[in-house]
Design a protein around this motif. Structure first.
Motif, PDB file in Angstrom:
ATOM      1  N   SER A  44      -4.448  -4.998   1.154  1.00 51.98           N
ATOM      2  CA  SER A  44      -3.495  -3.979   0.026  1.00 51.98           C
ATOM      3  C   SER A  44      -4.205  -3.287  -0.706  1.00 51.98           C
ATOM      4  O   SER A  44      -4.227  -1.329  -0.375  1.00 51.98           O
ATOM      5  CB  SER A  44      -2.379  -3.783  -1.109  1.00 51.98           C
ATOM      6  OG  SER A  44      -1.694  -5.214  -0.437  1.00 51.98           O
ATOM      7  N   ALA A  99       0.806   4.176  -3.234  1.00 51.49           N
ATOM      8  CA  ALA A  99       0.258   4.870  -2.547  1.00 51.49           C
ATOM      9  C   ALA A  99       1.210   6.551  -2.098  1.00 51.49           C
ATOM     10  O   ALA A  99       0.762   7.756  -3.077  1.00 51.49           O
ATOM     11  CB  ALA A  99      -0.156   5.085  -0.954  1.00 51.49           C
ATOM     12  N   GLY A 130       0.640  -1.379   0.224  1.00 54.37           N
ATOM     13  CA  GLY A 130      -0.510  -0.106  -0.281  1.00 54.37           C
ATOM     14  C   GLY A 130       1.066   1.003  -0.263  1.00 54.37           C
ATOM     15  O   GLY A 130       0.715   2.383  -0.869  1.00 54.37           O
ATOM     16  N   VAL A 189      -3.598   7.280   0.287  1.00 57.38           N
ATOM     17  CA  VAL A 189      -3.722   8.143  -0.887  1.00 57.38           C
ATOM     18  C   VAL A 189      -4.174   9.626   0.008  1.00 57.38           C
ATOM     19  O   VAL A 189      -3.013  10.594  -0.452  1.00 57.38           O
ATOM     20  CB  VAL A 189      -4.398   7.697  -2.186  1.00 57.38           C
ATOM     21  CG1 VAL A 189      -4.395   8.868  -2.938  1.00 57.38           C
ATOM     22  CG2 VAL A 189      -2.988   6.805  -2.615  1.00 57.38           C
ATOM     23  N   LEU A 214      -4.666   1.094   0.665  1.00 53.52           N
ATOM     24  CA  LEU A 214      -4.227   2.094  -0.424  1.00 53.52           C
ATOM     25  C   LEU A 214      -5.342   3.813  -0.094  1.00 53.52           C
ATOM     26  O   LEU A 214      -5.129   4.382  -0.212  1.00 53.52           O
ATOM     27  CB  LEU A 214      -4.772   1.404  -1.484  1.00 53.52           C
ATOM     28  CG  LEU A 214      -3.845   1.956  -2.376  1.00 53.52           C
ATOM     29  CD1 LEU A 214      -2.758   2.268  -3.094  1.00 53.52           C
ATOM     30  CD2 LEU A 214      -4.746   1.721  -4.197  1.00 53.52           C
ATOM     31  N   VAL A 245     -10.402   5.832  -5.076  1.00 54.48           N
ATOM     32  CA  VAL A 245     -10.460   5.246  -4.009  1.00 54.48           C
ATOM     33  C   VAL A 245     -11.525   5.164  -2.477  1.00 54.48           C
ATOM     34  O   VAL A 245     -11.765   4.390  -1.998  1.00 54.48           O
ATOM     35  CB  VAL A 245      -9.058   6.494  -2.765  1.00 54.48           C
ATOM     36  CG1 VAL A 245      -8.828   6.247  -2.315  1.00 54.48           C
ATOM     37  CG2 VAL A 245      -7.555   6.074  -3.702  1.00 54.48           C
TER      38      VAL A 245
END
Lengths: 224, 251
Positions: free
Chosen positions: B94, B42, B38, B102, B98, B63
């Motif tokens: 994962s 990210a 991740g 992010v 994320l 997302v």
């Protein structure tokens, strides 16, 4: 793509749409457990968050408890309670509420703490008392964050209510459990995608709630 | 349960190495790999979104959709493709990390004050050097706040992977505990999972303190600013930004 074809074939089979093991019954159970858990968690999380946020006391304790609850593996809590009190709705509720309280509680607390002190001064200057400041100013201003916490909680609850099937009380997880046991993959796909659809629906519902509940002035401030 | 004691210490002593130790190691692996994956995705994605801001709304929507997709359902959907390999757990987890990381990376980069950026430009920093030496360090506290949420959530969610039969402490809870109606392994599994989460969380706090010595002593102030920022940016409802600040609250 055959995932969706499989899902379509499964969901369009009329056999899935009737009886105690059909989609409507399972979906109803799933929605019912999720809604009950979310309502209970809101009844616990929002008042505690409002009071601790307003008084500024107990913030550390609140955050610590929420942290601890977040680190708890839901499935362990569920199974421990099942062994202790037997199969039923209660263990599922305990596990789901433990899951849903932290985001609601912490967001409410943070939302109230984050209210602009100048606004609070103005409210007091207008002669509002403590509880009036809380209910007429802090609650509405904190509402976007509270709704966000409820949405986070709702998604987690809807997704985790799937494990209700493992302790034998139905819900959409039943399709996943039965499908796995009978090696009928279309059933697993059907159950899983219905859970996904429900979670997406919940997300949309909270967008709408936000539109209707948050005061127009706040929405404009947020949009700039 | 009957008259059996809640915790049988002799069981723990006898099984410390095999089921308990093995499951714990599996758990650590199943949790750490998604967090690392991740992070690896990210950070570059966040940098790209912060640089070309028009990209961010669509990435953010993507997302948010990922966040709404329950990992439990994904475990089962992936099973026929990835089988009983660890990827069945690693891919959904994962994606989930994320969804938290992010927005926090982007938020952290957005917080870099304009005058700091201009000072770096005036000093002749190239864009890449500015990113690595100025902007990323300033973004670090917010990014690590997100990493802490992602880590704790992942460690507790790995237990669910046992429903698919992928090992980890959930397997201890399910196979050794629940199937045999024996509470000791369940309690051991819960306690170890919580301890692991706290340990990783503590390590991340420590890491942040070591990496950002200039924030020491002014953490409260930093948190206030980030709360104000989040309030201002609440129009787009980020699931992760709020969780990020929530965790920051625990410091």
């Amino acid at each position: 793509m055959n995932l969706f074809l499989e899902f379509w074939l499964w969901i369009s089979d009329p056999a899935q749409w009737s009886g105690g093991a059909g989609i409507p019954t399972r979906l109803g159970q799933h929605v019912l457990y999720s809604a009950q858990a979310l309502a209970l968690a809101t009844l616990i999380g929002v008042p505690v968050g409002l009071v601790t946020g307003h008084t500024g006391r107990g913030g550390f304790l609140t955050a610590s408890i929420a942290n601890f609850a977040r680190a708890l593996p839901t499935i362990g809590v569920l199974m421990l309670v099942v062994i202790a009190v037997g199969i039923g709705v209660a263990p599922v509720m305990v596990a789901l509420v433990a899951l849903a309280v932290p985001p609601i509680l912490v967001n409410t607390y943070e939302g109230v703490r984050g209210v602009d002190p100048q606004l609070k001064d103005a409210a007091q200057g207008m002669g509002m008392r403590g509880h009036e400041v809380l209910l007429k100013l802090e609650l509405p201003v904190a509402l976007p964050l509270i709704l966000l916490g409820m949405r986070t909680a709702a998604i987690q609850v809807v997704s985790t209510a799937t494990i209700a099937a493992y302790v034998g009380i139905g819900g959409l997880g039943r399709f996943i459990v039965d499908g796995q046991a009978r090696r009928e993959f279309d059933m697993v796909v059907g159950g899983s995608l219905l859970v996904v659809a429900l979670a997406v629906l919940v997300t949309l519902m909270f967008y709408l709630l936000r539109r209707f509940l948050v005061a127009p002035g706040l929405r404009q401030a947020a949009a700039k | 349960m009957g008259d059996q004691p809640l915790i049988r210490w002799d069981w723990i002593a006898r099984n410390w190495d095999d089921p308990v130790g093995t499951r714990l190691l599996e758990h650590i692996q199943l949790a750490l790999v998604p967090i690392l994956i991740g992070l690896l995705i990210a950070v570059p994605l966040g940098v790209v979104c912060a640089r070309w801001r028009w990209l961010y709304p669509s990435v953010f929507t993507g997302v948010n959709i990922l966040y709404a997709v329950p990992s439990i359902a994904l475990f089962f959907l992936l099973l026929p493709y990835t089988g009983f390999t660890q990827w069945t757990a690693i891919i959904p987890l994962s994606l989930y990390t994320l969804a938290i990381l992010v927005p926090n990376v982007v938020d952290g980069l957005y917080q870099v004050p304009q005058h700091v950026r201009q000072a770096a430009i005036a000093m002749g920093f190239s864009p890449l050097r500015r990113l690595i030496q100025v902007e990323l360090p300033i973004a670090l506290p917010v990014a690590i706040a997100g990493l802490r949420v992602a880590a704790v959530a992942t460690i507790s969610m790995v237990s669910v992977a046992s429903l698919v039969g992928l090992g980890g402490l959930g397997q201890l809870i399910l196979t050794d505990g629940f199937r045999r109606q024996f509470p000791t392994p369940i309690i051991v599994g819960i306690v170890l999972s919580v301890l692991l989460a706290f340990l990783v969380d503590g390590l991340l706090v420590l890491m942040q303190r070591l990496l950002t010595p200039w924030t020491r002593g002014s953490e409260r102030a930093a948190r206030r600013t980030s709360a104000a920022r989040r309030e201002a940016g609440a129009g787009t409802t980020a699931p992760a930004t709020d969780t990020g600040s929530r965790r920051a609250e625990a410091t």
